[in-house]
Write a protein that holds these residues in place. Structure first.
Motif, mmCIF file in Angstrom:
data_model
loop_
_atom_site.group_PDB
_atom_site.id
_atom_site.type_symbol
_atom_site.label_atom_id
_atom_site.label_comp_id
_atom_site.label_asym_id
_atom_site.label_seq_id
_atom_site.Cartn_x
_atom_site.Cartn_y
_atom_site.Cartn_z
ATOM 1 N N MET A 163 -9.713 12.663 -4.446
ATOM 2 C CA MET A 163 -8.396 13.119 -4.010
ATOM 3 C C MET A 163 -7.809 12.287 -2.867
ATOM 4 N N ASP A 164 -8.520 11.260 -2.421
ATOM 5 C CA ASP A 164 -8.072 10.519 -1.232
ATOM 6 C C ASP A 164 -6.654 9.981 -1.365
ATOM 7 N N VAL A 165 -6.367 9.295 -2.472
ATOM 8 C CA VAL A 165 -5.047 8.676 -2.628
ATOM 9 C C VAL A 165 -3.986 9.744 -2.866
ATOM 10 N N GLN A 166 -4.334 10.790 -3.595
ATOM 11 C CA GLN A 166 -3.385 11.886 -3.790
ATOM 12 C C GLN A 166 -2.981 12.491 -2.445
ATOM 13 N N ARG A 167 -3.928 12.647 -1.537
ATOM 14 C CA ARG A 167 -3.592 13.191 -0.214
ATOM 15 C C ARG A 167 -2.610 12.279 0.504
ATOM 16 N N ARG A 168 -2.851 10.985 0.448
ATOM 17 C CA ARG A 168 -1.980 10.043 1.137
ATOM 18 C C ARG A 168 -0.574 10.048 0.530
ATOM 19 N N VAL A 169 -0.499 10.158 -0.797
ATOM 20 C CA VAL A 169 0.812 10.233 -1.451
ATOM 21 C C VAL A 169 1.540 11.502 -1.017
ATOM 22 N N ALA A 196 1.157 21.823 -1.865
ATOM 23 C CA ALA A 196 1.681 23.016 -1.191
ATOM 24 C C ALA A 196 1.511 22.907 0.325
ATOM 25 N N GLN A 197 0.386 22.358 0.768
ATOM 26 C CA GLN A 197 0.148 22.187 2.203
ATOM 27 C C GLN A 197 1.173 21.254 2.845
ATOM 28 N N ASN A 198 1.778 20.410 2.010
ATOM 29 C CA ASN A 198 2.795 19.491 2.512
ATOM 30 C C ASN A 198 4.210 20.016 2.285
ATOM 31 N N LEU A 232 -11.251 -1.775 -9.388
ATOM 32 C CA LEU A 232 -11.829 -0.579 -8.784
ATOM 33 C C LEU A 232 -10.778 0.220 -8.026
ATOM 34 N N VAL A 233 -9.813 -0.485 -7.416
ATOM 35 C CA VAL A 233 -8.785 0.193 -6.635
ATOM 36 C C VAL A 233 -7.919 1.102 -7.506
ATOM 37 N N ALA A 234 -7.900 0.850 -8.818
ATOM 38 C CA ALA A 234 -7.111 1.675 -9.733
ATOM 39 C C ALA A 234 -7.908 2.845 -10.289
ATOM 40 N N LEU A 235 -9.199 2.907 -9.979
ATOM 41 C CA LEU A 235 -10.067 3.942 -10.521
ATOM 42 C C LEU A 235 -10.618 4.890 -9.461
ATOM 43 N N ASP A 236 -11.005 4.327 -8.327
ATOM 44 C CA ASP A 236 -11.771 5.063 -7.319
ATOM 45 C C ASP A 236 -10.865 5.904 -6.423
ATOM 46 N N GLY A 237 -11.016 7.232 -6.540
ATOM 47 C CA GLY A 237 -10.212 8.143 -5.728
ATOM 48 C C GLY A 237 -10.920 8.656 -4.491
ATOM 49 N N GLY A 238 -12.049 8.030 -4.135
ATOM 50 C CA GLY A 238 -12.771 8.467 -2.947
ATOM 51 C C GLY A 238 -13.821 9.512 -3.271
ATOM 52 N N LEU A 239 -14.432 10.065 -2.236
ATOM 53 C CA LEU A 239 -15.574 10.960 -2.386
ATOM 54 C C LEU A 239 -15.309 12.090 -3.369
ATOM 55 N N ASP A 240 -14.156 12.758 -3.252
ATOM 56 C CA ASP A 240 -13.841 13.863 -4.162
ATOM 57 C C ASP A 240 -12.747 13.510 -5.165
ATOM 58 N N ASP A 287 0.839 -1.189 0.000
ATOM 59 C CA ASP A 287 0.000 0.000 0.000
ATOM 60 C C ASP A 287 0.881 1.248 0.000
ATOM 61 N N LEU A 288 1.014 1.865 -1.174
ATOM 62 C CA LEU A 288 1.827 3.071 -1.355
ATOM 63 C C LEU A 288 3.242 2.887 -0.795
ATOM 64 N N TYR A 289 3.665 3.747 0.142
ATOM 65 C CA TYR A 289 5.043 3.730 0.628
ATOM 66 C C TYR A 289 5.365 2.480 1.439
ATOM 67 N N ARG A 290 4.314 1.772 1.904
ATOM 68 C CA ARG A 290 4.572 0.555 2.682
ATOM 69 C C ARG A 290 5.288 -0.491 1.836
ATOM 70 N N ALA A 291 5.182 -0.363 0.517
ATOM 71 C CA ALA A 291 5.831 -1.328 -0.367
ATOM 72 C C ALA A 291 7.329 -1.087 -0.517
ATOM 73 N N LEU A 292 7.787 0.112 -0.184
ATOM 74 C CA LEU A 292 9.169 0.485 -0.479
ATOM 75 C C LEU A 292 10.122 0.045 0.627
#
Length: 267
Positions: A201-207, A238-240, A191-199, A150-155
């Motif tokens: 942006m969920d996965v982008q926020r986590r990245v 920018a917030q990060n 679906l996990v490759a398509l669905d970004g959550g309610l808006d 799951d994202l950085y957990r793989a690295l």
């Protein structure tokens, strides 16, 4: 292959594909005919395409950035617009750079970057084991490593603070919009490759939230997004604490937001 007067002639296949709604029926017919070894196999392939399976899953490959990328059934098919992500990342990459392709899918972005900038140290990661297996075939010949998680957990931990270029074609379709996607995507891609959550942006926020921990000084995070979502994607980076730049390609209908640990200076 059969002659042009047979039931499996190019003209008859084009007609069947066009009736099924395939916009590029002529090109698809040519690719299917070239891929099939016997008429029965061709007929089966055409039937599968008419039933709605992605052409790339039937062929087993897709052309991406001038490469033939293997795409297994059930694995996300790389879009042409994502070639713009490769182009933007290649401008910031050099031989020997540590490059990570998060949410890698088939590994197309990593493979294309490796071809564009030989000698990079490449890692591709995805939460879907089928995608990781596919990515391993596409990046393995160039020495890249495909990792599951799951994202950085793989690295591997040794990459923390050492990543020069981090690319992420994370899912950014809002959940409620999934049902409006073409059937070949929503029915045949994970679906996990398509669905970004309610808006979207969920996965982008986590990245973005952990990017600064993994990026090297002067490192860059590049995220594919939509033109509509680009301002919010830029705000998240920018917030990060990242310096942000947004690039658009009208030709590819593509948008990339780049966040860097220092400001990018261009002549």
């Amino acid at each position: 292959m059969p002659s042009s007067t047979s039931a499996f002639s190019p003209a008859s296949i084009i007609t069947r594909l066009r009736a099924a709604g395939c916009v590029f029926a002529e090109e698809e017919a040519r690719l299917l005919i070239e891929a099939a070894r016997i008429p029965d196999e061709l007929d089966h392939m055409v039937d599968r395409r008419i039933a709605g399976l992605p052409l790339e899953h039937i062929l087993g490959w897709v052309e991406f950035s001038g490469l033939r990328i293997a795409v297994d059934p059930g694995v996300f098919v790389p879009r042409r617009r994502t070639e713009f992500l490769v182009q933007q990342a290649a401008e910031l990459t050099w031989p020997g750079a540590v490059v990570v392709d998060l949410c890698c899918g088939s590994g197309a972005v990593g493979a294309a970057l490796s071809a564009a900038v030989p000698g990079i140290e490449l890692y591709a990661a995805d939460i879907d084991p089928a995608a990781v297996a596919c990515a391993a075939r596409n990046i393995g010949p160039d020495g890249g490593q495909a990792l599951a998680g799951d994202l950085y957990r793989a690295l591997p931990e040794r990459l923390r603070g050492r990543v020069d270029v981090l690319v992420a074609n994370a899912p950014y379709v809002p959940t409620e919009s999934i049902g409006m996607m073409p059937p070949e995507a929503r029915l045949h891609e994970p679906l996990v490759a398509l669905d970004g959550g309610l808006d979207g942006m969920d996965v982008q926020r986590r990245v973005a939230n952990e990017a600064s921990e993994w990026l090297a000084p002067g490192g860059h995070l590049l995220i594919e997004t939509s033109a509509r979502q680009a301002p919010e994607t830029a705000g998240i980076l920018a917030q990060n604490g990242l310096w942000v730049r947004t690039a658009f390609s009208e030709e590819m209908d593509a948008t990339i937001v780049t966040g860097s640990t220092r400001q990018i200076r261009r002549n």
